[in-house]
Motif scaffolding. Structure first.
Motif, mmCIF file in Angstrom:
data_model
loop_
_atom_site.group_PDB
_atom_site.id
_atom_site.type_symbol
_atom_site.label_atom_id
_atom_site.label_comp_id
_atom_site.label_asym_id
_atom_site.label_seq_id
_atom_site.Cartn_x
_atom_site.Cartn_y
_atom_site.Cartn_z
ATOM 1 N N ARG A 4 0.824 -1.000 -0.042
ATOM 2 C CA ARG A 4 -0.093 0.008 0.036
ATOM 3 C C ARG A 4 0.892 1.146 -0.048
ATOM 4 O O ARG A 4 0.662 2.237 -0.682
ATOM 5 N N PHE A 5 1.811 1.302 0.780
ATOM 6 C CA PHE A 5 2.804 2.350 0.861
ATOM 7 C C PHE A 5 3.523 2.556 -0.494
ATOM 8 O O PHE A 5 3.661 3.561 -1.168
ATOM 9 N N ASN A 6 3.882 1.830 -1.218
ATOM 10 C CA ASN A 6 4.574 1.447 -2.583
ATOM 11 C C ASN A 6 3.706 2.227 -3.617
ATOM 12 O O ASN A 6 3.976 2.989 -4.465
ATOM 13 N N GLY A 171 3.176 14.896 1.874
ATOM 14 C CA GLY A 171 3.279 15.625 3.032
ATOM 15 C C GLY A 171 3.026 14.873 4.248
ATOM 16 O O GLY A 171 2.382 13.669 4.241
ATOM 17 N N PRO A 172 3.599 14.911 5.643
ATOM 18 C CA PRO A 172 3.430 14.394 6.831
ATOM 19 C C PRO A 172 2.030 14.219 7.295
ATOM 20 O O PRO A 172 1.330 13.174 7.673
ATOM 21 N N THR A 173 1.224 15.515 6.945
ATOM 22 C CA THR A 173 -0.304 15.354 7.480
ATOM 23 C C THR A 173 -0.999 14.417 6.562
ATOM 24 O O THR A 173 -1.705 13.633 6.891
ATOM 25 N N GLU A 174 -1.070 14.407 5.222
ATOM 26 C CA GLU A 174 -1.842 13.473 4.371
ATOM 27 C C GLU A 174 -1.095 11.986 4.484
ATOM 28 O O GLU A 174 -1.818 11.071 4.426
ATOM 29 N N ALA A 175 0.304 11.890 4.885
ATOM 30 C CA ALA A 175 0.856 10.534 5.109
ATOM 31 C C ALA A 175 0.301 9.895 6.311
ATOM 32 O O ALA A 175 -0.092 8.798 6.417
ATOM 33 N N LEU A 176 -0.113 10.621 7.492
ATOM 34 C CA LEU A 176 -0.537 10.376 8.483
ATOM 35 C C LEU A 176 -2.089 9.741 8.271
ATOM 36 O O LEU A 176 -2.618 8.554 8.905
ATOM 37 N N ILE A 179 -1.789 6.451 6.581
ATOM 38 C CA ILE A 179 -1.404 5.290 7.234
ATOM 39 C C ILE A 179 -2.620 4.946 8.273
ATOM 40 O O ILE A 179 -2.708 3.977 8.650
ATOM 41 N N GLU A 180 -3.526 6.141 8.663
ATOM 42 C CA GLU A 180 -4.545 5.684 9.882
ATOM 43 C C GLU A 180 -5.416 4.790 8.812
ATOM 44 O O GLU A 180 -6.190 4.177 9.371
ATOM 45 N N ARG A 273 3.584 0.106 12.727
ATOM 46 C CA ARG A 273 2.569 1.119 12.417
ATOM 47 C C ARG A 273 2.809 2.331 13.486
ATOM 48 O O ARG A 273 2.582 3.339 12.944
ATOM 49 N N LYS A 274 2.629 1.836 14.552
ATOM 50 C CA LYS A 274 2.836 2.961 15.712
ATOM 51 C C LYS A 274 4.110 3.566 15.572
ATOM 52 O O LYS A 274 4.257 4.895 15.861
#
Length: 349
Positions: A4-6, A171-176, A179-180, A273-274
């Motif tokens: 999913r990350f890829n 961006g970090p916010t979108e990445a979080l 991930i959620e 993930r944590k």
């Protein structure tokens, strides 16, 4: 999770028309436009954490472990063991059927640590051979554990690296948020459980129909075999039963090992993930704090060391006088020392 990350990173890379990559101070900022003029960015090195600048090491690979060589080792191990036991067949006591099948059966029962006890070495030479055979088998299983551990560690590394690259791309916010939205994959565990259930049913069927056991005894024998306990009061005694047992014991114990591996993988994914969320969240906090400390009006940019001094002073760990005393050796006056640390007003900005 890794796949999913890829996919997210690939979509972000294709959709971005001009993505700036954080570089070290004095290095040109990279863009997707090759003809674009090269620019120097000092701000990025001040406000971006080191973790976000990491590049996937070439030594990390997401491929599955190479089990081909291990399979060759086990093939040689089984061939040598079977041949040795066959050569010393007269020194092995117990209920016998076919010499070759019994030798292979004893090999598998010893290798998987089931150890029924229906066939046992009787002479000093066969006992010595069994001792060496069992020791080498444990070493081979140690290699299996090593490969499994490497698989889990490499997967954890790749998830972390891909998550950091995703945070840099979108961006970090979108990445979080992404991930959620990810869900832990339990399919492997379910498939392993189904495979174990199928092996269990097939084993009971053969024990009842071929070996002539009662249903209760068949369940008891199947459980003790698949868990490698092997009490020995119930075991395979016919020629066909032992031929079946060679395959069934090997595959059923392997399914149990795979189940343990996939359970460990699930827990590793949860903890990874944590960790990823903590790293990205820490990066967001550090970046916002450093950017807030920058005094744009006076054209001042504070680094991480300056911000650390500011936070220590804010928490009451150090005072302005302590900093002044420490800076005397550098011949810096009090006014310069004050300029080194972000002021409270600039921090509120």
């Amino acid at each position: 999770m890794l796949g999913r990350f890829n996919s997210i990173i690939a979509m972000a890379s294709n959709g971005a028309k001009q993505v700036k990559l954080p570089t070290a101070a004095g290095s040109p900022t990279l863009t997707n436009d090759e003809n674009a003029p090269k620019k120097i960015s000092f701000q990025s090195c001040k406000t971006t954490s080191v973790a976000a600048n990491c590049v996937p090491p070439s030594t990390i690979r997401s491929d599955l472990p190479d089990l081909k060589r291990l399979g060759i080792y086990f093939g040689i191990y089984m061939g040598v063991g079977t041949t040795s036991f066959y050569a010393l067949k007269n020194d092995i006591r117990g209920h016998k059927t076919n010499d070759f099948i019994d030798s292979l059966y004893l090999c598998v029962v010893s290798m998987t640590t089931v150890g029924y006890g229906d066939l046992v070495p009787h002479s000093f030479l066969t006992q010595l051979l069994c001792s060496v055979f069992i020791t080498v088998g444990m070493c081979l299983f140690g290699i299996v554990v090593k490969i499994a551990a490497k698989y889990l560690v490499v997967k954890q590394q790749m998830v972390m690296v891909n998550a950091l690259h995703m945070a840099r791309k979108i961006g970090p916010t979108e990445a979080l948020k992404e991930i959620e939205s990810l869900k832990i994959n339990y399919n492997k565990c379910l498939i392993s459980l189904i495979a174990m259930a199928v092996h269990f049913v097939i084993g009971i069927f053969v024990l009842v129909t071929v070996e002539g056991m009662d249903f209760t005894d068949a369940i008891y024998c199947a459980c003790s075999t698949m868990t490698t306990v092997g009490f020995g009061d119930e075991s395979f005694s016919s020629e066909f039963g032992r031929m079946f047992g060679v395959v069934w014991i090997t595959t059923s114990t392997s399914c149990l090992g795979q189940l343990f591996l996939y359970i460990a993988e699930v827990y590793t994914d949860i903890e990874t993930r944590k960790l990823v969320k903590w790293v990205i969240s820490s990066n967001i906090i550090a970046k916002k704090n450093l950017e807030a400390a920058d005094n744009v009006e006076d054209d001042k940019v504070y680094g991480a060391a300056d911000f650390i001094l500011y936070k220590l002073q804010e928490m009451g760990k150090i005072k302005q006088e302590d900093i002044s005393v420490a800076m005397k050796d550098l011949d810096v006056d009090d006014q310069s020392v004050s300029d080194l640390i972000p002021t409270q007003s600039s921090q509120k900005k």
